[in-house]
Structure formats: C-alpha cells, structure tokens
Design a protein around this motif. Structure first.
Motif, short mmCIF file in Angstrom:
data_model
loop_
_atom_site.label_atom_id
_atom_site.label_comp_id
_atom_site.label_asym_id
_atom_site.label_seq_id
_atom_site.Cartn_x
_atom_site.Cartn_y
_atom_site.Cartn_z
N ILE A 154 -9.46 -9.21 8.74
CA ILE A 154 -9.01 -10.10 7.67
C ILE A 154 -8.22 -9.24 6.68
CG2 ILE A 154 -10.90 -11.74 7.94
CD1 ILE A 154 -10.85 -9.44 4.97
N GLN A 203 -11.98 2.91 2.64
CA GLN A 203 -12.69 2.32 3.81
C GLN A 203 -13.49 3.40 4.54
OE1 GLN A 203 -9.81 0.30 6.32
NE2 GLN A 203 -10.79 -1.66 5.93
N THR A 215 -13.59 -8.12 0.38
CA THR A 215 -13.36 -6.67 0.44
C THR A 215 -11.97 -6.42 -0.16
OG1 THR A 215 -12.37 -6.89 2.60
CG2 THR A 215 -14.72 -6.41 2.56
N GLU A 228 -2.22 -8.49 8.09
CA GLU A 228 -1.83 -7.29 7.33
C GLU A 228 -1.59 -7.69 5.87
OE1 GLU A 228 -2.10 -4.13 7.93
OE2 GLU A 228 -2.75 -4.51 9.95
N SER A 229 -2.49 -7.21 5.03
CA SER A 229 -2.46 -7.64 3.63
C SER A 229 -1.13 -7.33 2.94
CB SER A 229 -3.62 -7.00 2.86
OG SER A 229 -3.55 -5.59 2.96
#
Ligand SMILES: N[C@@H](CCC(=O)N[C@@H](CS)C(=O)NCC(=O)O)C(=O)O
Length: 194
Positions: free
Chosen positions: A41, A100, A9, A58-59
């Motif tokens: 994720i 999202q 994603t 946390e990307s």
C-alpha cells in the motif's frame, strides 16, 4: 470517486494528508495489499481520470498524480517544482526506506540485530541533519507548502518516536509542529488508526 487502499504507515499517511488537503472526494477500501503490483500500500484507483480509469501504486507517483489533478501543492515555477520533487524523492529513496529498515530491525524482526539497528539509526540521523539544514533556511521544503512536506512529515513523526529526538533538530521540530497543527494533516495521520 477515487478509491484508496491504505494503512496508517508513512507510505499511506502522506497520501491521506494530500487527499485531505485537496478535498478530492475519496473512499477507503478494505485493506488489500494484493491489489497492488508489488503487494504494497498505498494504491489508488481513479475511475474518472481524463484518460479513463487509472490504478496507481507507489506513493510518490500517487502524490504527483493527485497534486496535478488538484492543481495544487506542486509548484508550477520550474526551479521550485524540481525542489519539490527533490525533497519528495529524498523521502521516497532515503528517509522512508531507512525508517522502514530501522523499524523492522528494532521492532518487527524475530531476532534483534544491534548492528542493523545502529546502522539504520545512523542513516536516519544523517538524513535528519540534511533536513534540519534545509528547514533552518525556509519554512517549507520547496519554499511553499507542497507534497514534499506531506511526503516527509509522516517519516519524521515516526522517527521521532524512537530513532531521533526532535529536540536536537530545532528547525525540523518547528516545521513538524506547524505540520501537526494543520487540520488536514491531523486528519490524514489519524485515518485508519482506529
Ligand atoms: N515504495 C512504496 C513502499 C510501500 C510500502 O512499503 N508499503 C508497506 C507499508 S508502509 C506495505 O504495504 N507493507 C505490506 C506488506 O509488507 O505486506 C511506496 O512508496 O508506496
């Protein structure tokens, strides 16, 4: 070696792209969102950080950590560095969540909600307009290729599959085509897609 928990994603793909661009060795772990503090994720564990093992979710934090570890893809010049953070956060706080929600209401939700779909589509279109203006000025969001481009690209690619038509955003389309042509981006986007 860095361990990566992820999924194909946009939140995961931006990290896949950066790992592929840096060449930092990593291994994919079996999907386990429960390993993350808020059960989302991506998550990485770096057993070999300078301060001992580090587990990060946390990307945005992961992108910053990996770029600083690699010493690449984040400008050192103060103005460019903050431009890079600005556009990274534009995705994390704006485009990413909007997509999202759009995806949830248009694809996943058991009941279709036309008002919610319309609302999030409008938000995505507005943000795509902001992006278009920036990409008409420059080839990369922070002036040179950086984690900002890696953060934004997967959301744009996902939005282009339904929420927006990239033909209406020519500078973004040109940038997205250049992104797609980078081998590390292609590998990162394909990771875990089966
Ligand atoms: N703010 C988080 C968002 C992460 C996120 O929403 N991840 C989703 C996939 S895109 C997830 O883990 N979903 C699993 C679930 O909802 O159980 C980040 O940027 O890392």
């Amino acid at each position: 070696m860095i361990e990566l928990w992820s999924w194909p994603t946009p939140s995961g793909q931006k990290v896949h792209i950066l790992l592929e661009e840096t060449g930092l060795p990593y291994k994919l772990m079996p999907m386990d969102a429960d390993a993350a503090p808020n059960k989302r994720i991506p998550v990485i564990i770096d057993p070999a950080s300078t301060q001992g093992p580090i587990k990060l979710s946390e990307s945005g934090a992961i992108l910053l950590y990996l770029a600083e570890k690699a010493g690449n893809f984040i400008p050192t010049d103060m103005a460019a560095r903050y431009m890079c953070l600005q556009w990274t956060m534009f995705q994390i706080a704006g485009l990413g969540p909007a997509f999202q929600h759009y995806h949830y209401f248009s694809q996943t939700a058991p009941e279709k909600s036309p008002m919610a779909i319309k609302r999030f589509k409008q938000v995505i279109q507005r943000l795509a307009g902001v992006l278009e203006k920036r990409l008409a000025e420059d080839d990369a969001l922070a002036g040179t290729y950086s984690i900002a481009d890696m953060a934004v690209y997967p959301s744009v690619a996902a939005a282009a599959a339904g929420a927006i038509n990239l033909d209406a955003y020519p500078a973004t389309k040109r940038w997205a085509d250049k992104m797609a042509a980078r081998p590390a981006v292609a590998r990162g986007m394909a990771l875990l897609r089966g």
